[in-house]
Scaffold this motif. Structure first.
Motif, mmCIF file in Angstrom:
data_model
loop_
_atom_site.group_PDB
_atom_site.id
_atom_site.type_symbol
_atom_site.label_atom_id
_atom_site.label_comp_id
_atom_site.label_asym_id
_atom_site.label_seq_id
_atom_site.Cartn_x
_atom_site.Cartn_y
_atom_site.Cartn_z
ATOM 1 N N UNK A 196 -0.148 24.551 -81.546
ATOM 2 C CA UNK A 196 -0.262 23.137 -81.174
ATOM 3 C C UNK A 196 -1.100 22.353 -82.178
ATOM 4 N N UNK A 197 -0.798 21.078 -82.301
ATOM 5 C CA UNK A 197 -1.594 20.200 -83.153
ATOM 6 C C UNK A 197 -3.035 20.217 -82.631
ATOM 7 N N UNK A 198 -3.965 20.481 -83.538
ATOM 8 C CA UNK A 198 -5.364 20.576 -83.152
ATOM 9 C C UNK A 198 -5.851 22.005 -82.980
ATOM 10 N N UNK A 199 -4.949 22.984 -83.045
ATOM 11 C CA UNK A 199 -5.336 24.392 -82.913
ATOM 12 C C UNK A 199 -5.412 25.057 -84.283
ATOM 13 N N UNK A 200 -6.329 25.998 -84.398
ATOM 14 C CA UNK A 200 -6.441 26.787 -85.627
ATOM 15 C C UNK A 200 -5.424 27.913 -85.661
ATOM 16 N N UNK A 201 -5.103 28.435 -84.494
ATOM 17 C CA UNK A 201 -4.322 29.665 -84.413
ATOM 18 C C UNK A 201 -2.909 29.441 -83.895
ATOM 19 N N UNK A 202 -2.041 30.383 -84.250
ATOM 20 C CA UNK A 202 -0.713 30.494 -83.647
ATOM 21 C C UNK A 202 -0.854 31.365 -82.408
ATOM 22 N N UNK A 203 -0.060 31.082 -81.402
ATOM 23 C CA UNK A 203 -0.108 31.855 -80.174
ATOM 24 C C UNK A 203 1.298 32.251 -79.764
ATOM 25 N N UNK A 204 1.411 33.478 -79.258
ATOM 26 C CA UNK A 204 2.676 33.927 -78.690
ATOM 27 C C UNK A 204 2.609 33.712 -77.185
ATOM 28 N N UNK A 205 3.631 33.064 -76.657
ATOM 29 C CA UNK A 205 3.711 32.726 -75.243
ATOM 30 C C UNK A 205 4.916 33.442 -74.645
ATOM 31 N N UNK B 65 4.664 21.154 -72.233
ATOM 32 C CA UNK B 65 3.616 20.485 -73.013
ATOM 33 C C UNK B 65 2.195 20.837 -72.549
ATOM 34 N N UNK B 66 2.050 21.218 -71.291
ATOM 35 C CA UNK B 66 0.732 21.585 -70.769
ATOM 36 C C UNK B 66 0.220 22.882 -71.390
ATOM 37 N N UNK B 67 1.141 23.710 -71.903
ATOM 38 C CA UNK B 67 0.724 24.939 -72.592
ATOM 39 C C UNK B 67 -0.079 24.562 -73.835
ATOM 40 N N UNK B 68 0.431 23.602 -74.606
ATOM 41 C CA UNK B 68 -0.284 23.149 -75.807
ATOM 42 C C UNK B 68 -1.653 22.581 -75.437
ATOM 43 N N UNK B 69 -1.681 21.779 -74.397
ATOM 44 C CA UNK B 69 -2.944 21.191 -73.953
ATOM 45 C C UNK B 69 -3.942 22.285 -73.561
ATOM 46 N N UNK B 70 -3.468 23.304 -72.851
ATOM 47 C CA UNK B 70 -4.334 24.415 -72.452
ATOM 48 C C UNK B 70 -4.883 25.124 -73.692
ATOM 49 N N UNK B 71 -4.028 25.374 -74.686
ATOM 50 C CA UNK B 71 -4.460 26.083 -75.899
ATOM 51 C C UNK B 71 -5.487 25.287 -76.696
ATOM 52 N N UNK B 72 -5.294 23.979 -76.816
ATOM 53 C CA UNK B 72 -6.271 23.140 -77.505
ATOM 54 C C UNK B 72 -7.592 23.176 -76.745
#
Length: 143
Positions: A52-61, A118-125
């Protein structure tokens, strides 16, 4: 004769929703190219990698959405060995993401799984900010 027919044929369970998962899959395919999914036994199963924009890392979901389940119909998981799941806030006991409080949803309007994506991205940030500051910087209900 009718007993032979009854043994070989059982009518489908018409109380089971077999369409919603396919509809949600189509909506996800049309709007989120990072997700791959399939439907099995009326459940939508899928996942993908996201940064997600604003995250340092890639995540597998990975996720499962079961429209026939009572209560919370989805389980969404982050697959990451670096996450210390016992300490992270806003996870359920099975380590799936807590993206909303059930009271935030209307009991009268059908819930669309695609709206959760989209809430997944928000949670990750918010998770990465929590790692940095030690405070969950989003509205929350303690659990």
């Amino acid at each position: 004769m009718s007993s032979i027919i009854n043994k070989k044929y059982s009518p489908p369970d018409i109380t089971k929703d077999l369409i919603s998962a396919h509809i949600q899959q189509k909506l996800i395919e049309d709007n989120f190219d990072w997700i791959k999914s399939f439907v099995k036994d009326g459940k939508l199963i899928g996942g993908g990698k996201i940064k997600p924009k604003g995250c340092k890392n890639n995540y597998e979901i990975v996720f499962e959405y079961d429209p026939n389940k009572k209560g919370r119909k989805e389980n969404i998981f982050v697959i990451d060995k670096l996450i210390k799941f016992g300490k992270v806030p806003h996870l359920y006991n099975n380590h799936s993401l807590c993206l909303y409080h059930p009271s935030d949803l209307s009991p009268y309007i059908q819930f669309n799984f695609v709206d959760v994506i989209p809430w997944i991205s928000k949670w990750l940030v918010t998770y990465e900010l929590w790692l940095k500051y030690g405070v969950w910087l989003d509205k929350e209900v303690k659990h």
